[in-house]
Design an enzyme around this catalytic site. Structure first.
Site, PDB file in Angstrom:
ATOM      1  N   TYR A 104       2.337  -0.464  -9.124  1.00 10.33           N
ATOM      2  CA  TYR A 104       2.962  -1.382  -8.160  1.00 10.33           C
ATOM      3  C   TYR A 104       2.976  -2.813  -8.714  1.00 10.33           C
ATOM      4  O   TYR A 104       3.995  -3.510  -8.638  1.00 10.33           O
ATOM      5  CB  TYR A 104       2.172  -1.314  -6.848  1.00 10.33           C
ATOM      6  CG  TYR A 104       2.721  -2.130  -5.712  1.00 10.33           C
ATOM      7  CD1 TYR A 104       3.774  -1.655  -4.921  1.00 10.33           C
ATOM      8  CD2 TYR A 104       2.178  -3.372  -5.381  1.00 10.33           C
ATOM      9  CE1 TYR A 104       4.261  -2.397  -3.849  1.00 10.33           C
ATOM     10  CE2 TYR A 104       2.652  -4.116  -4.315  1.00 10.33           C
ATOM     11  CZ  TYR A 104       3.697  -3.627  -3.540  1.00 10.33           C
ATOM     12  OH  TYR A 104       4.168  -4.371  -2.483  1.00 10.33           O
ATOM     13  N   LYS A 129       6.274  -5.048  -9.505  1.00 11.74           N
ATOM     14  CA  LYS A 129       6.511  -6.328  -8.835  1.00 11.74           C
ATOM     15  C   LYS A 129       6.551  -7.489  -9.833  1.00 11.74           C
ATOM     16  O   LYS A 129       7.319  -8.445  -9.659  1.00 11.74           O
ATOM     17  CB  LYS A 129       5.448  -6.561  -7.760  1.00 11.74           C
ATOM     18  CG  LYS A 129       5.538  -5.564  -6.600  1.00 11.74           C
ATOM     19  CD  LYS A 129       6.898  -5.634  -5.908  1.00 11.74           C
ATOM     20  CE  LYS A 129       6.939  -4.800  -4.636  1.00 11.74           C
ATOM     21  NZ  LYS A 129       8.227  -4.905  -3.931  1.00 11.74           N
TER      22      LYS A 129
HETATM   23  N1  LIG Z   1       3.225  -5.321   3.539  1.00  9.52           N
HETATM   24  C1  LIG Z   1       2.715  -6.019   2.541  1.00  9.52           C
HETATM   25  O1  LIG Z   1       1.525  -6.356   2.531  1.00  9.52           O
HETATM   26  C2  LIG Z   1       3.592  -6.452   1.403  1.00  9.52           C
HETATM   27  C3  LIG Z   1       3.118  -7.468   0.574  1.00  9.52           C
HETATM   28  C4  LIG Z   1       3.902  -7.888  -0.492  1.00  9.52           C
HETATM   29  C5  LIG Z   1       5.126  -7.301  -0.713  1.00  9.52           C
HETATM   30  N2  LIG Z   1       5.551  -6.305   0.105  1.00  9.52           N
HETATM   31  C6  LIG Z   1       6.872  -5.744  -0.189  1.00  9.52           C
HETATM   32  O2  LIG Z   1       7.704  -5.975   0.921  1.00  9.52           O
HETATM   33  C7  LIG Z   1       8.725  -4.996   0.943  1.00  9.52           C
HETATM   34  C8  LIG Z   1       8.798  -4.395   2.325  1.00  9.52           C
HETATM   35  O3  LIG Z   1       7.571  -3.719   2.585  1.00  9.52           O
HETATM   36  P1  LIG Z   1       6.988  -3.544   4.051  1.00  9.52           P
HETATM   37  O4  LIG Z   1       5.575  -3.969   4.022  1.00  9.52           O
HETATM   38  O5  LIG Z   1       7.923  -4.139   5.028  1.00  9.52           O
HETATM   39  O6  LIG Z   1       6.971  -1.937   4.112  1.00  9.52           O
HETATM   40  P2  LIG Z   1       7.641  -0.912   5.129  1.00  9.52           P
HETATM   41  O7  LIG Z   1       7.136   0.410   4.682  1.00  9.52           O
HETATM   42  O8  LIG Z   1       7.402  -1.358   6.527  1.00  9.52           O
HETATM   43  O9  LIG Z   1       9.210  -1.042   4.807  1.00  9.52           O
HETATM   44  C9  LIG Z   1       9.758  -0.567   3.616  1.00  9.52           C
HETATM   45  C10 LIG Z   1      11.137  -0.024   3.919  1.00  9.52           C
HETATM   46  O10 LIG Z   1      11.722   0.383   2.672  1.00  9.52           O
HETATM   47  C11 LIG Z   1      12.356   1.635   2.875  1.00  9.52           C
HETATM   48  N3  LIG Z   1      12.407   2.364   1.610  1.00  9.52           N
HETATM   49  C12 LIG Z   1      11.375   2.843   0.876  1.00  9.52           C
HETATM   50  N4  LIG Z   1      11.831   3.473  -0.210  1.00  9.52           N
HETATM   51  C13 LIG Z   1      13.185   3.409  -0.165  1.00  9.52           C
HETATM   52  C14 LIG Z   1      14.225   3.898  -0.998  1.00  9.52           C
HETATM   53  N5  LIG Z   1      13.969   4.606  -2.112  1.00  9.52           N
HETATM   54  N6  LIG Z   1      15.507   3.624  -0.660  1.00  9.52           N
HETATM   55  C15 LIG Z   1      15.793   2.927   0.468  1.00  9.52           C
HETATM   56  N7  LIG Z   1      14.855   2.459   1.308  1.00  9.52           N
HETATM   57  C16 LIG Z   1      13.559   2.693   0.988  1.00  9.52           C
HETATM   58  C17 LIG Z   1      11.488   2.361   3.895  1.00  9.52           C
HETATM   59  O11 LIG Z   1      12.198   3.411   4.537  1.00  9.52           O
HETATM   60  C18 LIG Z   1      11.114   1.223   4.833  1.00  9.52           C
HETATM   61  O12 LIG Z   1      12.054   1.072   5.876  1.00  9.52           O
HETATM   62  C19 LIG Z   1       8.374  -3.979  -0.146  1.00  9.52           C
HETATM   63  O13 LIG Z   1       9.154  -4.256  -1.293  1.00  9.52           O
HETATM   64  C20 LIG Z   1       6.908  -4.257  -0.400  1.00  9.52           C
HETATM   65  O14 LIG Z   1       6.538  -3.881  -1.686  1.00  9.52           O
HETATM   66  C21 LIG Z   1       4.829  -5.868   1.168  1.00  9.52           C
END
Ligand SMILES: NC(=O)c1ccc[n+]([C@@H]2O[C@H](COP(=O)([O-])OP(=O)(O)OC[C@H]3O[C@@H](n4cnc5c(N)ncnc54)[C@H](O)[C@@H]3O)[C@@H](O)[C@H]2O)c1
Length: 239
Positions: free
Chosen positions: A145, A149
């Site tokens: 991951y 990123k």
């Molecule tokens: N939550 C955290 O702590 C955090 C921190 C830093 C970065 N992020 C990043 O933020 C972004 C959103 O994450 P989140 O926390 O909202 O998670 P989440 O799981 O709530 O949302 C992720 C969304 O991406 C969709 N998804 C996953 N794989 C997919 C694919 N192959 N094709 C199309 N859609 C796909 C899922 O269906 C979901 O709706 C991600 O890129 C994650 O890495 C999250």
């Protein structure tokens, strides 16, 4: 703003990948509230969602072609689709590594590639890639991951250089831990220890991340951001 560059402050077509949940959903809501037309692309079902697997080239091409048919040129693309799994490197199988790189990094490349030419043609475009603070500082059990990123941050900078002369601005957001389904599966012990590490002492919420995307997409507020990484991260890392 010089006279030959058009301004687009609202009423834009905004595509949010991963917009069915978490950070993407909050970003989609924020753009809607701002007066933009929002199109959600996600692999999960939902009302008004165009289905896509961002890691699959044919699926991405077909989803963006239906966006173009229905809504015309994409003005703002937010790449928020992503997944997170945990495994120490010694125990990580290649399939786990590949899936994370494909969804979290290759997916960003594939979606960006779809919107560049039309954005350049209209001399206005904004691309916002959701990276992570783990791409800057790394995390135990999260090498795949963190690599994906960090790749998103590097990709964003390189694409920003290519695209800026066409007035297409590309930036990333690297959130810290945010309360979403993505982190729900992580153990309470880990979360407690992580909270204690954070200068703010708490995780963020998706609604606290969304304004960073609005800022980067705003005109004139976002006009000078090129290849930057904004960090709504509770103080987890200070690059
Ligand atoms: N939550 C955290 O702590 C955090 C921190 C830093 C970065 N992020 C990043 O933020 C972004 C959103 O994450 P989140 O926390 O909202 O998670 P989440 O799981 O709530 O949302 C992720 C969304 O991406 C969709 N998804 C996953 N794989 C997919 C694919 N192959 N094709 C199309 N859609 C796909 C899922 O269906 C979901 O709706 C991600 O890129 C994650 O890495 C999250």
């Amino acid at each position: 703003m010089s006279a030959d560059i058009p301004s687009r402050a609202s009423g834009r077509t905004v595509v949010v990948t991963g917009g069915a949940s978490g950070i993407g959903r909050a970003i989609a809501e924020a753009f809607r509230a701002h007066g933009d037309r929002v199109v959600v692309l996600d692999r999960s079902d939902g009302a008004d969602v165009i289905r896509v697997d961002v890691s699959d080239e044919a699926s991405v091409r077909s989803a963006f072609s239906s966006v173009r048919e229905q809504f015309g040129t994409v003005d703002v693309l937010v790449n928020s689709a992503g997944l997170l799994t945990e495994a120490p490197v010694e125990e990580m199988d290649l399939a786990t590594w590949n899936e994370t790189i494909r969804v979290d990094l290759t997916g960003v490349f594939l979606c960006c590639r779809e919107v560049l030419q039309p954005m350049r043609a209209q001399r206005w475009g904004r691309i916002i890639n959701v990276a992570s603070q783990l791409g800057i500082k790394g995390g135990v059990g999260l090498a795949h991951y963190s690599a994906a990123k960090a790749g998103v941050i590097g990709f964003t900078k390189a694409l920003a250089l290519e695209a800026a002369p066409g007035n297409v601005l590309v930036n990333s957001i690297a959130p810290g831990p945010i309360e979403t389904p993505l982190v729900e599966g992580i153990s309470e012990d880990w979360k407690r220890a992580k909270r204690a590490e954070l200068p703010l002492g708490r995780f963020g919420t998706p609604a606290e991340v969304a304004p960073s995307a609005l800022l980067l997409a705003s005109d004139p507020g976002g006009n000078l951001f090129v290849g930057q990484t904004l960090g709504p991260n509770s103080g987890d890392v200070m690059p």
